[in-house]
Design a protein around this motif. Sequence first.
Motif, PDB file in Angstrom:
ATOM      1  N   LYS A  46       0.947  -1.199  -0.137  1.00 51.78           N
ATOM      2  CA  LYS A  46      -0.487  -0.177   0.007  1.00 51.78           C
ATOM      3  C   LYS A  46       1.073   1.245  -0.223  1.00 51.78           C
ATOM      4  O   LYS A  46      -0.007   2.109  -0.350  1.00 51.78           O
ATOM      5  CB  LYS A  46      -1.157   0.398   1.192  1.00 51.78           C
ATOM      6  N   GLY A  47       1.842   0.925  -0.056  1.00 50.58           N
ATOM      7  CA  GLY A  47       2.880   2.268  -0.267  1.00 50.58           C
ATOM      8  C   GLY A  47       2.842   3.022   1.293  1.00 50.58           C
ATOM      9  O   GLY A  47       3.792   4.384   0.897  1.00 50.58           O
ATOM     10  N   TYR A  48       2.955   2.475   2.654  1.00 47.98           N
ATOM     11  CA  TYR A  48       3.076   2.651   3.823  1.00 47.98           C
ATOM     12  C   TYR A  48       4.695   2.688   4.448  1.00 47.98           C
ATOM     13  O   TYR A  48       5.507   1.924   3.541  1.00 47.98           O
ATOM     14  CB  TYR A  48       2.659   2.624   4.964  1.00 47.98           C
ATOM     15  N   HIS A  49       5.154   3.921   4.904  1.00 46.34           N
ATOM     16  CA  HIS A  49       6.126   4.279   5.668  1.00 46.34           C
ATOM     17  C   HIS A  49       6.442   3.128   6.210  1.00 46.34           C
ATOM     18  O   HIS A  49       6.295   2.343   6.745  1.00 46.34           O
ATOM     19  CB  HIS A  49       6.665   5.371   5.535  1.00 46.34           C
ATOM     20  N   LEU A  50       8.213   2.243   5.942  1.00 49.58           N
ATOM     21  CA  LEU A  50       8.657   1.382   6.847  1.00 49.58           C
ATOM     22  C   LEU A  50       8.286   1.957   8.327  1.00 49.58           C
ATOM     23  O   LEU A  50       8.298   1.064   8.712  1.00 49.58           O
ATOM     24  CB  LEU A  50      10.179   1.355   7.422  1.00 49.58           C
ATOM     25  N   ASN A  51       8.641   3.158   8.624  1.00 47.97           N
ATOM     26  CA  ASN A  51       8.089   3.858  10.522  1.00 47.97           C
ATOM     27  C   ASN A  51       6.818   3.664  11.096  1.00 47.97           C
ATOM     28  O   ASN A  51       6.837   3.205  11.710  1.00 47.97           O
ATOM     29  CB  ASN A  51       8.601   5.195   9.847  1.00 47.97           C
ATOM     30  N   ARG A  52       6.443   2.917   9.813  1.00 46.30           N
ATOM     31  CA  ARG A  52       5.424   2.595  10.566  1.00 46.30           C
ATOM     32  C   ARG A  52       4.561   1.060  11.439  1.00 46.30           C
ATOM     33  O   ARG A  52       4.083   1.740  12.177  1.00 46.30           O
ATOM     34  CB  ARG A  52       3.642   2.078   9.287  1.00 46.30           C
ATOM     35  N   ILE A  53       6.267   0.444  11.666  1.00 41.98           N
ATOM     36  CA  ILE A  53       6.166  -0.692  12.648  1.00 41.98           C
ATOM     37  C   ILE A  53       6.340   0.134  13.863  1.00 41.98           C
ATOM     38  O   ILE A  53       5.972  -0.135  15.349  1.00 41.98           O
ATOM     39  CB  ILE A  53       7.264  -0.990  12.321  1.00 41.98           C
ATOM     40  N   ASP A  54       7.019   1.766  14.109  1.00 43.09           N
ATOM     41  CA  ASP A  54       6.544   2.347  15.346  1.00 43.09           C
ATOM     42  C   ASP A  54       5.430   2.684  16.228  1.00 43.09           C
ATOM     43  O   ASP A  54       5.215   2.631  17.129  1.00 43.09           O
ATOM     44  CB  ASP A  54       7.258   3.679  15.515  1.00 43.09           C
ATOM     45  N   GLU A  55       4.472   3.076  14.578  1.00 43.04           N
ATOM     46  CA  GLU A  55       2.937   3.050  15.320  1.00 43.04           C
ATOM     47  C   GLU A  55       2.700   1.493  16.492  1.00 43.04           C
ATOM     48  O   GLU A  55       1.667   1.662  16.951  1.00 43.04           O
ATOM     49  CB  GLU A  55       1.947   3.163  14.304  1.00 43.04           C
ATOM     50  N   HIS A  56       2.085   0.557  15.082  1.00 39.67           N
ATOM     51  CA  HIS A  56       1.978  -0.093  16.015  1.00 39.67           C
ATOM     52  C   HIS A  56       3.472  -0.782  17.209  1.00 39.67           C
ATOM     53  O   HIS A  56       2.582  -1.589  18.655  1.00 39.67           O
ATOM     54  CB  HIS A  56       3.068  -1.795  14.847  1.00 39.67           C
ATOM     55  N   ASN A  57       4.197  -0.839  17.330  1.00 42.66           N
ATOM     56  CA  ASN A  57       5.100  -0.769  18.700  1.00 42.66           C
ATOM     57  C   ASN A  57       4.799  -0.313  19.417  1.00 42.66           C
ATOM     58  O   ASN A  57       4.196  -1.007  21.126  1.00 42.66           O
ATOM     59  CB  ASN A  57       6.366  -0.949  18.092  1.00 42.66           C
ATOM     60  N   MET A  58       4.014   0.909  19.808  1.00 44.97           N
ATOM     61  CA  MET A  58       3.686   1.464  20.142  1.00 44.97           C
ATOM     62  C   MET A  58       2.099   0.726  20.957  1.00 44.97           C
ATOM     63  O   MET A  58       2.032   0.824  22.333  1.00 44.97           O
ATOM     64  CB  MET A  58       3.003   3.270  20.113  1.00 44.97           C
ATOM     65  N   GLY A  79       6.734  -6.244  -0.062  1.00 41.73           N
ATOM     66  CA  GLY A  79       5.794  -5.383  -0.262  1.00 41.73           C
ATOM     67  C   GLY A  79       5.878  -4.608  -1.394  1.00 41.73           C
ATOM     68  O   GLY A  79       5.276  -3.383  -2.244  1.00 41.73           O
ATOM     69  N   ILE A  80       6.983  -3.442  -0.168  1.00 41.24           N
ATOM     70  CA  ILE A  80       7.581  -2.036  -1.206  1.00 41.24           C
ATOM     71  C   ILE A  80       7.868  -2.690  -2.867  1.00 41.24           C
ATOM     72  O   ILE A  80       7.804  -1.452  -3.339  1.00 41.24           O
ATOM     73  CB  ILE A  80       8.218  -1.736  -0.116  1.00 41.24           C
ATOM     74  N   HIS A  81       8.416  -3.446  -2.709  1.00 39.39           N
ATOM     75  CA  HIS A  81       8.658  -3.827  -3.938  1.00 39.39           C
ATOM     76  C   HIS A  81       7.788  -4.197  -4.962  1.00 39.39           C
ATOM     77  O   HIS A  81       8.440  -3.222  -6.321  1.00 39.39           O
ATOM     78  CB  HIS A  81       9.708  -5.226  -3.956  1.00 39.39           C
ATOM     79  N   LYS A  82       6.927  -4.099  -4.867  1.00 37.42           N
ATOM     80  CA  LYS A  82       5.719  -4.424  -5.786  1.00 37.42           C
ATOM     81  C   LYS A  82       4.927  -3.019  -5.961  1.00 37.42           C
ATOM     82  O   LYS A  82       3.954  -2.725  -6.900  1.00 37.42           O
ATOM     83  CB  LYS A  82       4.314  -5.429  -5.150  1.00 37.42           C
ATOM     84  N   TYR A  83       5.328  -1.901  -4.137  1.00 37.21           N
ATOM     85  CA  TYR A  83       4.015  -0.801  -4.957  1.00 37.21           C
ATOM     86  C   TYR A  83       4.885   0.222  -5.665  1.00 37.21           C
ATOM     87  O   TYR A  83       4.476   0.667  -6.889  1.00 37.21           O
ATOM     88  CB  TYR A  83       4.303  -0.681  -3.617  1.00 37.21           C
ATOM     89  N   CYS A  84       6.209   0.299  -5.302  1.00 35.05           N
ATOM     90  CA  CYS A  84       7.491   1.149  -6.026  1.00 35.05           C
ATOM     91  C   CYS A  84       7.907   0.639  -7.316  1.00 35.05           C
ATOM     92  O   CYS A  84       9.160   0.909  -7.798  1.00 35.05           O
ATOM     93  CB  CYS A  84       9.144   1.268  -5.560  1.00 35.05           C
TER      94      CYS A  84
END
Length: 163
Positions: A46-58, A79-84
């Motif tokens: 979906k093109g989410y940035h890798l830093n989204r993992i921080d939200e999951h961790n919180m 996934g990002i290889h398929k998006y980009c």
Amino acid sequence: MEQSFNRVLLFVAVTVSLVLCGCTSHAKKKCMNGDWKAIGLSEGKKGYHLNRIDEHNMVCKVYDTSVNIQEYERGWWQGIHKYCVPSNGYILGTRVKPYNEACIGNLAEGFIVGYQEGLETALREISWKYRKEKEGSPQKNGKAGQIADEKKSLKGETSNQEK
């Protein structure tokens, strides 16, 4: 100091929003039993940035658990290889959506080329629509345009409709 305050603020905001929307049981299941590779894959596509993992961790810290970072990143990279790809960049550009720079390294070049082409296409379309509206017709010019056309026709001049 400001960064730690922002993290605390984000943590509080996420926790409150989860409680208010009734998503806590889903979030808890996700944190406790989540397939982090699949979650990362989905978010990468979906093109989410890798830093989204921080939200999951919180969120998961609320339940005294954490994200399997290695699995999440493994899935995210797939996934990002398929998006980009240039075609996704083009689509994003034609919709005049902001680019969040999720495509990093070698993945960015083709995506950005497609994105720029999409923005150029959108700009051409917007310019074309603007010119058409500006040229207008008596209906678009309203009553004033109709009156001007009627005056011209009485004088034997060509109306806007006939041009």
